[in-house]
Design a protein around this motif. Structure first.
Motif, short mmCIF file in Angstrom:
data_model
loop_
_atom_site.label_atom_id
_atom_site.label_comp_id
_atom_site.label_asym_id
_atom_site.label_seq_id
_atom_site.Cartn_x
_atom_site.Cartn_y
_atom_site.Cartn_z
N PHE A 67 -21.35 -51.79 11.22
CA PHE A 67 -21.13 -50.34 11.78
C PHE A 67 -20.52 -50.37 13.07
N VAL A 68 -20.94 -51.47 13.78
CA VAL A 68 -20.68 -51.37 15.40
C VAL A 68 -19.14 -52.00 15.19
N SER A 69 -19.00 -53.16 14.27
CA SER A 69 -17.52 -53.82 14.42
C SER A 69 -16.54 -52.61 13.99
N ALA A 70 -16.62 -51.87 12.84
CA ALA A 70 -16.07 -51.18 12.24
C ALA A 70 -15.82 -49.82 13.51
N PHE A 71 -16.77 -49.41 14.03
CA PHE A 71 -16.45 -48.19 14.97
C PHE A 71 -15.64 -48.99 16.31
N VAL A 72 -15.91 -50.05 16.74
CA VAL A 72 -15.12 -50.40 17.82
C VAL A 72 -13.77 -50.95 17.43
N ALA A 73 -13.63 -51.18 16.25
CA ALA A 73 -12.19 -51.68 15.68
C ALA A 73 -11.48 -50.29 15.36
N THR A 74 -12.27 -49.13 15.09
CA THR A 74 -11.30 -48.04 14.80
C THR A 74 -10.90 -47.52 16.10
N VAL A 75 -11.74 -47.62 17.31
CA VAL A 75 -11.23 -47.01 18.58
C VAL A 75 -10.07 -47.90 19.19
N LEU A 76 -10.38 -48.95 18.89
CA LEU A 76 -9.32 -50.05 19.67
C LEU A 76 -8.00 -49.91 18.78
N GLY A 77 -8.24 -49.68 17.36
CA GLY A 77 -6.90 -49.46 16.41
C GLY A 77 -6.01 -48.56 16.64
N ILE A 143 -5.25 -50.46 12.09
CA ILE A 143 -4.16 -50.24 12.38
C ILE A 143 -3.15 -50.08 11.14
N LEU A 144 -3.38 -50.77 9.92
CA LEU A 144 -2.46 -50.68 8.83
C LEU A 144 -2.83 -49.17 8.11
N SER A 145 -3.95 -48.65 8.50
CA SER A 145 -4.36 -47.24 7.69
C SER A 145 -3.80 -46.15 8.53
N VAL A 146 -3.97 -46.50 9.89
CA VAL A 146 -3.41 -45.06 10.83
C VAL A 146 -1.81 -45.01 10.98
N LEU A 185 -10.43 -42.53 9.18
CA LEU A 185 -11.54 -42.83 8.12
C LEU A 185 -11.38 -43.77 7.25
N SER A 186 -10.28 -44.02 6.48
CA SER A 186 -10.24 -44.83 5.65
C SER A 186 -9.88 -46.40 6.20
N GLY A 187 -9.49 -46.26 7.65
CA GLY A 187 -9.47 -47.69 8.22
C GLY A 187 -11.02 -47.91 8.58
N PHE A 188 -11.76 -47.06 9.01
CA PHE A 188 -13.08 -47.38 9.36
C PHE A 188 -13.94 -47.87 7.93
N LEU A 189 -13.72 -47.08 7.04
CA LEU A 189 -14.30 -47.57 5.73
C LEU A 189 -13.85 -48.84 5.22
N MET A 190 -12.62 -49.23 5.33
CA MET A 190 -11.93 -50.42 4.97
C MET A 190 -12.60 -51.64 5.77
#
Lengths: 259, 269
Positions: A67-77, A143-146, A185-190
């Protein structure tokens, strides 16, 4: 005839992909601990699951890291996408090329490179180092999703919002974000899924006594895995299956989410 | 919308957690205990044991990549046919298994393929002879194909759905038959996806140590196993780093080929 062959091929491939999952689900109900002998139907591994502190703590660690890594990655990405989108061709190619490295690189190389780096700078391997490693390999998926969603967007709507008096921040959250949301959202899920399923990078960056489900499975392989882990995996698989079916049954609107 | 500086946090992150760590491998791989430059760690790849592991890895991953391509292409074509708008179905099929731990799924193949396993029970039921595949190179290829097939299907599918029906129609109008349309129009246009898929399967197959451990029974040593042992049981970082540098040569070649066909990695997922 041709259609029948297509159907048969599709069914065979689905069977291939899902056969081991079926085996694990069956084994989670096996009274015997053996992986080859059927000892009768039993729910005892499911009962054991909730009282087994080792498994529960590994599950907690896995979910927190995912959860934390996906969240931080989503914000950064997502932020990075907005920045990259503004760049000229040359710097943009360099950044996107760098972005591809963690994704294209072999997990073993990513894992040992991070381990060497942490050790060299005197950082003790722990749950935090695993978290840093997971964020690193998760951002590229975001990044590849957004990025494609950002390219599809019309810049004019954002400018129109500004002309109508919206502040840049307000315009971003009211106009840009909604358009990017399916990609985010799809980036986060991935990212969440990749983190959940990772073994190799966790194996090299984790500290003593810190186990995710993957490292727990790996350390139990030689002693013989307790079917409790099959029970847990079955529960996780079934809950995601139900969740995804629910999302997909609601037609059209939600469809982009897991694209 | 947005400024260039929004990318700054991530650029700093990449330098700290991608570039510097890779530089550490180069440093450890090219120095000895005193910190002096040496090629002896890299040269260790020439020893009989290591060279054998490397070539076996290359061989098995080439075979599994080819099998993946042969299985995935028709699958991607079929999926394209059934889901014009239902994009999510495809991702659904291939992402869902990942929620069941990948190590457990590989373990499950051990159960299926073992000598007293499910496969032989089924074969026995039909009166067919039993197969002895577990703990062989064949079982490892089987595991590689299973684990990495989604990474071949998704890029090919992503490219195929972008090929407009008009191009196919045009080829047919100009008199091409089904085979010609496929080999002269569809296949060449899908090359970026094929190249992405090949890279995404070849690199993880070539570098795995998990699949060979679980399905090879520790009897088959791949280059990934050698490197993993150098770091975990042997604690010989310099040897491990030196061998990783050799591995990275293969990875960089794959990445360079991919960059030529798909500069932004847009077909990968």
């Amino acid at each position: 005839m041709k259609n029948a062959m297509k159907k048969i091929y599709l069914i065979l491939m689905l069977f291939y992909l899902y056969a081991p999952i079926l085996v694990l689900i069956v084994l989670s109900f096996n009274e015997a601990r053996s992986r080859v002998v059927w000892g009768g139907f039993s729910l005892k591994w499911y009962a054991d699951l909730f009282s087994n502190e080792t498994v529960m703590s590994a599950l907690r660690t896995t979910l927190i890291i995912a959860f934390v890594s996906a969240f931080v990655a989503t914000v950064l990405g997502t932020l990075a996408c907005l920045g990259i989108n503004r760049m000229k061709k040359a710097p943009r190619t360099v950044v996107m090329g760098m972005n591809n490295i963690p994704m294209m690189n072999a997990d073993i190389v990513t894992g040992i490179s991070l381990m060497l780096c942490f050790m060299a700078f005197g950082v003790t391997l722990s749950m935090q180092t695993v978290l840093l490693a997971h964020i690193t390999f998760n951002v590229p998926y975001v990044i590849l999703s957004v990025m494609p969603k950002l390219k599809q967007m019309e810049g004019s709507t954002y400018e129109a919002a500004l002309d109508l008096g919206a502040s840049p921040v307000y315009a971003f959250f009211k106009v840009v974000m909604p358009d990017l949301m399916p990609g985010i959202l799809s980036g986060f899920l991935m990212a969440f899924t990749m983190s959940l399923d990772d073994f190799v990078i966790t194996h090299f960056t984790t500290g003593a006594g810190v186990n995710t489900l993957s490292t727990l499975v790996y350390s139990e392989v030689r002693r013989g895995i307790k079917p409790t882990l099959y029970a847990l995996s079955t529960l996780m698989f079934v809950s995601v299956l139900v969740l995804l079916i629910l999302i997909n049954v609601r037609p059209q609107k939600k469809r982009d989410v897991i694209e | 919308m947005g400024r260039k500086s929004f990318a700054l946090p991530y650029i700093i992150w990449m330098v700290g957690f991608t570039v510097i760590p890779l530089a550490m491998i180069v440093f450890y791989g090219l120095t000895d205990r005193t910190g002096a430059f040496t090629l002896s760690n890299v040269a260790q790849i020439m020893t009989a044991e290591h060279a054998q592991a490397l070539w076996l890895s290359v061989g098995l991953s080439v075979v599994s990549t080819l099998i993946c391509l042969l299985l995935a292409y028709p699958l991607a074509m079929i999926l394209k046919g059934i889901s014009h708008s239902q994009n999510s179905l495809v991702v659904f099929i291939f992402i869902l298994p990942m929620w069941m731990n990948s190590l457990l799924r590989t373990m499950a193949w051990q159960t299926i393929l073992s000598n007293q396993g499910v496969l032989n029970a089924v074969l026995g039921f039909f009166g067919l002879p039993a197969v002895r595949i577990i703990n062989t190179a064949g079982a490892i290829v089987f595991g590689m194909v299973y684990d990495f097939l989604p990474f071949m299907v998704l890029p090919i599918y992503n490219v195929l759905i972008k090929i407009g029906q008009d191009k196919v129609d045009a080829a047919r109008d100009l008199g091409a038959n089904g085979m010609q349309t496929f080999f002269r129009v569809i296949f060449p246009m899908s090359m970026p996806g094929v190249v992405s898929g090949i890279t995404m399967v070849f690199v993880p197959s070539m570098t795995t140590f998990v699949i060979s451990n679980l399905l090879g029974g520790g009897k088959v040593l791949l280059i990934g196993n050698v490197i993993e042992q150098a770091f975990t049981s042997g604690s010989n970082w310099r040897l491990g780093s030196g061998l990783s540098l050799v591995l990275m040569v293969f990875i960089f070649i794959s990445m360079a080929v991919l960059a030529k066909y798909d500069p932004e990695g847009s077909n990968v997922i």
